[in-house]
Design an enzyme around this catalytic site. Structure first.
Site, mmCIF file in Angstrom:
data_model
loop_
_atom_site.group_PDB
_atom_site.id
_atom_site.type_symbol
_atom_site.label_atom_id
_atom_site.label_comp_id
_atom_site.label_asym_id
_atom_site.label_seq_id
_atom_site.Cartn_x
_atom_site.Cartn_y
_atom_site.Cartn_z
ATOM 1 N N ALA A 157 0.815 -1.226 0.000
ATOM 2 C CA ALA A 157 0.000 0.000 0.000
ATOM 3 C C ALA A 157 0.850 1.278 0.000
ATOM 4 O O ALA A 157 0.789 2.082 -0.937
ATOM 5 C CB ALA A 157 -0.946 -0.034 1.194
ATOM 6 N N CYS A 165 -6.604 -6.214 1.844
ATOM 7 C CA CYS A 165 -7.950 -6.139 2.416
ATOM 8 C C CYS A 165 -8.889 -7.171 1.790
ATOM 9 O O CYS A 165 -9.927 -7.503 2.355
ATOM 10 C CB CYS A 165 -8.513 -4.735 2.232
ATOM 11 S SG CYS A 165 -7.342 -3.465 2.758
ATOM 12 N N GLY A 221 5.421 -1.879 6.712
ATOM 13 C CA GLY A 221 4.151 -2.386 7.237
ATOM 14 C C GLY A 221 4.222 -2.859 8.679
ATOM 15 O O GLY A 221 5.093 -2.448 9.453
ATOM 16 N N VAL A 268 6.329 5.587 5.854
ATOM 17 C CA VAL A 268 4.871 5.694 5.688
ATOM 18 C C VAL A 268 4.206 4.376 6.073
ATOM 19 O O VAL A 268 4.870 3.345 6.196
ATOM 20 C CB VAL A 268 4.494 6.042 4.219
ATOM 21 C CG1 VAL A 268 5.135 7.336 3.765
ATOM 22 C CG2 VAL A 268 4.900 4.904 3.263
ATOM 23 N N GLY A 269 2.905 4.431 6.267
ATOM 24 C CA GLY A 269 2.109 3.211 6.427
ATOM 25 C C GLY A 269 2.055 2.689 7.855
ATOM 26 O O GLY A 269 2.253 3.423 8.825
HETATM 27 P P1 FAD Z 1 1.988 -3.482 3.861
HETATM 28 O O1 FAD Z 1 0.861 -3.328 2.924
HETATM 29 O O2 FAD Z 1 1.956 -4.575 4.856
HETATM 30 O O3 FAD Z 1 3.295 -3.634 2.976
HETATM 31 C C1 FAD Z 1 4.559 -3.755 3.538
HETATM 32 C C2 FAD Z 1 5.404 -4.649 2.651
HETATM 33 O O4 FAD Z 1 6.763 -4.442 3.006
HETATM 34 C C3 FAD Z 1 5.138 -6.126 2.868
HETATM 35 O O5 FAD Z 1 4.687 -6.729 1.675
HETATM 36 C C4 FAD Z 1 6.464 -6.687 3.329
HETATM 37 O O6 FAD Z 1 6.751 -7.940 2.751
HETATM 38 C C5 FAD Z 1 7.457 -5.649 2.834
HETATM 39 N N1 FAD Z 1 8.682 -5.595 3.637
HETATM 40 C C6 FAD Z 1 8.780 -5.444 4.981
HETATM 41 N N2 FAD Z 1 10.075 -5.408 5.349
HETATM 42 C C7 FAD Z 1 10.797 -5.529 4.224
HETATM 43 C C8 FAD Z 1 12.198 -5.588 3.972
HETATM 44 N N3 FAD Z 1 13.083 -5.486 4.939
HETATM 45 N N4 FAD Z 1 12.605 -5.727 2.697
HETATM 46 C C9 FAD Z 1 11.708 -5.821 1.689
HETATM 47 N N5 FAD Z 1 10.377 -5.786 1.876
HETATM 48 C C10 FAD Z 1 9.931 -5.647 3.124
HETATM 49 N N6 FAD Z 1 -7.077 -1.796 6.033
HETATM 50 C C11 FAD Z 1 -8.202 -1.104 5.786
HETATM 51 O O7 FAD Z 1 -8.177 0.136 5.838
HETATM 52 N N7 FAD Z 1 -9.371 -1.742 5.470
HETATM 53 C C12 FAD Z 1 -9.448 -3.094 5.390
HETATM 54 O O8 FAD Z 1 -10.522 -3.652 5.079
HETATM 55 C C13 FAD Z 1 -8.295 -3.852 5.659
HETATM 56 N N8 FAD Z 1 -8.327 -5.192 5.602
HETATM 57 C C14 FAD Z 1 -7.168 -5.897 5.819
HETATM 58 C C15 FAD Z 1 -7.218 -7.284 5.743
HETATM 59 C C16 FAD Z 1 -6.077 -8.016 5.950
HETATM 60 C C17 FAD Z 1 -6.149 -9.513 5.894
HETATM 61 C C18 FAD Z 1 -4.845 -7.360 6.213
HETATM 62 C C19 FAD Z 1 -3.573 -8.147 6.412
HETATM 63 C C20 FAD Z 1 -4.786 -5.987 6.298
HETATM 64 C C21 FAD Z 1 -5.942 -5.242 6.105
HETATM 65 N N9 FAD Z 1 -5.940 -3.850 6.189
HETATM 66 C C22 FAD Z 1 -7.084 -3.151 5.965
HETATM 67 C C23 FAD Z 1 -4.719 -3.117 6.558
HETATM 68 C C24 FAD Z 1 -3.994 -2.577 5.337
HETATM 69 O O9 FAD Z 1 -3.789 -3.625 4.448
HETATM 70 C C25 FAD Z 1 -2.675 -1.961 5.799
HETATM 71 O O10 FAD Z 1 -2.966 -0.885 6.634
HETATM 72 C C26 FAD Z 1 -1.825 -1.485 4.636
HETATM 73 O O11 FAD Z 1 -1.564 -2.516 3.739
HETATM 74 C C27 FAD Z 1 -0.503 -0.921 5.165
HETATM 75 O O12 FAD Z 1 0.343 -0.602 4.110
HETATM 76 P P2 FAD Z 1 1.920 -0.640 4.310
HETATM 77 O O13 FAD Z 1 2.528 -0.262 3.007
HETATM 78 O O14 FAD Z 1 2.296 0.124 5.507
HETATM 79 O O15 FAD Z 1 2.254 -2.154 4.683
#
Ligand code: FAD
Length: 571
Positions: free
Chosen positions: A14, A46, A117, A286-287
């Site tokens: 995300a 999600c 994340g 972020v995130g």
């Molecule tokens: P993420 O989307 O988790 O992405 C982080 C990525 O970084 C991961 O793929 C990980 O593999 C990668 N990473 C981490 N460390 C490293 C590293 N050292 N090297 C390389 N890559 C790395 N939110 C809502 O608002 N509504 C919903 O309905 C909802 N439903 C959800 C359902 C599920 C099952 C899940 C798991 C989450 C849900 N969420 C929902 C939450 C939402 O998905 C997260 O808030 C959002 O994805 C966060 O984005 P992000 O980029 O911070 O982290």
């Protein structure tokens, strides 16, 4: 500008993918490299439970962008199965491992963006690492769960944790024909809402056959042959299951940031400023991994949601490209489907407000989601939390089968705009009978809260009724047929329409707590009584909220006319 800059991004879902796409839109000349340790980027986390539940049948629909599409459209160097191991801030470089070959290499950066994340928490109980114990975060996790359900068809699953992922998984597994036990440490599911708003969810889950084990935790898991687990519970019981879903919350992934000595906030997330910059100006974050400012409370908070992650990615990219863009706090606006119900929230809940010692008042309304006389109207419960002095909206929660999302979204926008509950009375929302009411539930909540502030409707709450002292009298103004379905112990019944002629039956030396089914006739009774010289309060939300707060189902149905307007006019 980011012209010619080398921007490295850690995490390709995300926050990371949003940052990359926005960066490219703003700057054709930046070199952008995206590292993702998993196999997929930009997938719909999600949507994962809905593919397991066979609602979203094709897995490809969850892949918003493939690495190839991202590279083609945005000219981003996407490296999947690439784990970033370390940040060398002094030399501005990353150590990366190619997980396919095991090769380690270094990549220099001008600007770094962290979007790693949050990882699912695995509670420290024996057996939590067993093969059949799953968490759900990635496509790989989803595939593993779905494969087991498809191929082994286990009859029973245990879901641990009743937050939104646990609830969505419980529903998905029921859809797949499994008997599901949901184990939750708290006395309620969906901890982001207050207990009385979670109560309808308990009923809904149970009515779909989910065994709800509230106030219970898992104390151990044993492998019980090749295809089964035995789950020990804190209540001394155990359950056998073919799989366990651990959904007890997430914690920000801050290892990279911590090892690089970036500032970590008190809540355990990466500390960032409004530009999404960490304590190192060349590194943005972020995130789910970052701490945000809570919109209502102004305190630091961890609020892991997709909308904020996407918006923060945009803000980071803007600033990297020389624009002055600020992320303005997180409100926690969220929604979850639980079978035929939806539960939604924005802002702070009552539990948080109490914990913070914040001044607040609350009202409940239970209107129909569209005109009561138009077929298909369904009742929703809406709770509005506000400052009783200045009318500031502090939070709202709603539960119902339809129209919940619209009302919470409208209130969320009103909060952002700094509107008061008095101003909710004036919001003009689209209306025709199939869609809403001339007085929308949002208006209703505004009327009720404004009546409290103006003194037109002194109120009390279910918790006040529980310890009713001698100088108060409980007056049930519903019709006898409704009262037969149950009432509050000690209440005297005088139907609203008889009240004016039976005022002599009421004590003048006691405060009268009037109530009806949902709070509307109780309000009308209070207006009659206060103008006749009695001291009176209305039980906000009526018997329906009282029952939900006691954790018991309401037997008497809400009369259709209470789902219409307070003056009875049809529009
Ligand atoms: P993420 O989307 O988790 O992405 C982080 C990525 O970084 C991961 O793929 C990980 O593999 C990668 N990473 C981490 N460390 C490293 C590293 N050292 N090297 C390389 N890559 C790395 N939110 C809502 O608002 N509504 C919903 O309905 C909802 N439903 C959800 C359902 C599920 C099952 C899940 C798991 C989450 C849900 N969420 C929902 C939450 C939402 O998905 C997260 O808030 C959002 O994805 C966060 O984005 P992000 O980029 O911070 O982290």
């Amino acid at each position: 500008m980011a012209d010619g800059k080398r921007v490295l991004i850690v995490g390709g879902v995300a926050g990371g993918a949003s940052t990359a796409a926005r960066l490219r839109r703003l700057c054709e000349d930046a070199e952008i490299v995206l590292f993702e340790r998993g196999e997929h980027i930009s997938f719909a986390n999600c949507g994962l439970p809905y593919h397991i539940g066979n609602i979203i049948k094709e897995k490809d629909r969850l892949l918003v962008q493939t690495p190839e599409q991202m590279t083609k459209r945005f000219r981003v160097d996407v490296r999947v199965r690439s784990q970033v191991l370390r940040i060398d801030r002094r030399n501005k470089s990353l150590a990366v491992r190619d997980l396919a070959s095991g090769r380690e290499y270094t990549e220099p950066y001008d600007v770094l963006v962290l979007s790693p994340g949050a990882e699912p928490v695995r509670p420290p109980v024996a057996g939590v690492g067993a093969r059949r114990v799953f968490t759900l975060r990635s496509i790989t996790d989803m595939d593993a769960i779905k494969k087991l359900v498809d191929e082994e068809k286990p009859p029973h699953a245990v879901v641990v944790g009743g937050g939104y992922i646990g609830l969505e998984m419980a529903e998905a597994l029921v859809e797949r024909g499994l008997q599901v036990s949901l184990v939750e440490l708290l006395p309620q599911v969906m901890g982001t809402v207050d207990p009385e708003m979670a109560f309808p969810l308990h009923q809904e889950l149970r009515s779909h056959g989910v065994e709800l084990l509230l106030g219970t935790s898992v104390t151990g898991i044993q492998e019980n042959g090749p295809n089964a687990l035995t789950i020990q519970l804190s209540n001394g019981q155990s359950r056998d299951a073919g799989l366990v879903i651990m959904s007890v919350g997430v914690r920000p992934e801050v290892n990279l940031a911590r090892e690089a000595e970036l500032k970590i906030g008190d809540r355990g997330g990466i500390a960032v400023n409004g530009h999404m910059q960490t304590s190192d100006p060349s590194i943005y974050a972020v995130g789910d991994a970052v701490e945000v400012v809570d919109f209502v409370g102004g305190h630091q908070a961890l609020i892991p949601l997709a909308g904020p992650a996407n918006r923060q990615g945009r803000v980071a990219a803007d600033n990297i490209c020389g624009r002055d863009s600020t992320y303005h706090s997180t409100q926690g606006t969220a929604i979850c489907k639980v079978f035929s119900l939806a539960v939604a929230t924005t802002g702070l809940n009552e539990k948080n407000l109490k914990r913070m010692g914040r001044r607040y008042e609350k009202v409940y309304v239970h209107p129909a989601h569209h005109a009561g006389y138009y077929p298909g109207a369904s009742q929703m419960s809406l709770k509005l939390l506000f400052d009783p002095q200045d009318g500031r909206i502090l939070g709202a929660q709603a539960v119902g089968t339809s129209g919940v999302d619209k009302r919470i979204d409208v209130i969320a926008v009103a909060m952002r705009a700094g509107m008061t509950v008095q101003q909710l009375q004036d919001v003009e929302l689209c209306y025709a009978p199939p869609f809403g009411s001339a007085k929308d539930p949002v208006n209703y909540a505004g009327f009720a809260a404004s009546n409290v502030i103006s003194g037109d409707m002194p109120i009390c709450h279910s918790e006040d009724v529980a310890d009713l002292s001698n100088d108060r009298m409980l007056l049930d103004v519903r019709n006898p047929a409704e009262v037969k379905g149950g009432t509050i112990p000690g209440a005297v019944n005088i139907p609203l329409d008889d009240l004016r002629t039976r005022l002599h039956e009421l004590p003048s030396d006691k405060e009268i707590v009037a109530f009806c089914q949902v709070g509307l006739r109780g309000y009308l009774a209070c207006r009659i009584l206060s103008q006749a010289g009695f001291r009176c309060r209305n039980l906000t939300g009526g018997y329906k909220t009282y029952c939900a707060a006691q954790g018991v189902g309401v037997q008497a149905a809400t009369p259709a006319r209470e789902l219409k307007s307070d003056t009875g006019e049809k529009t």
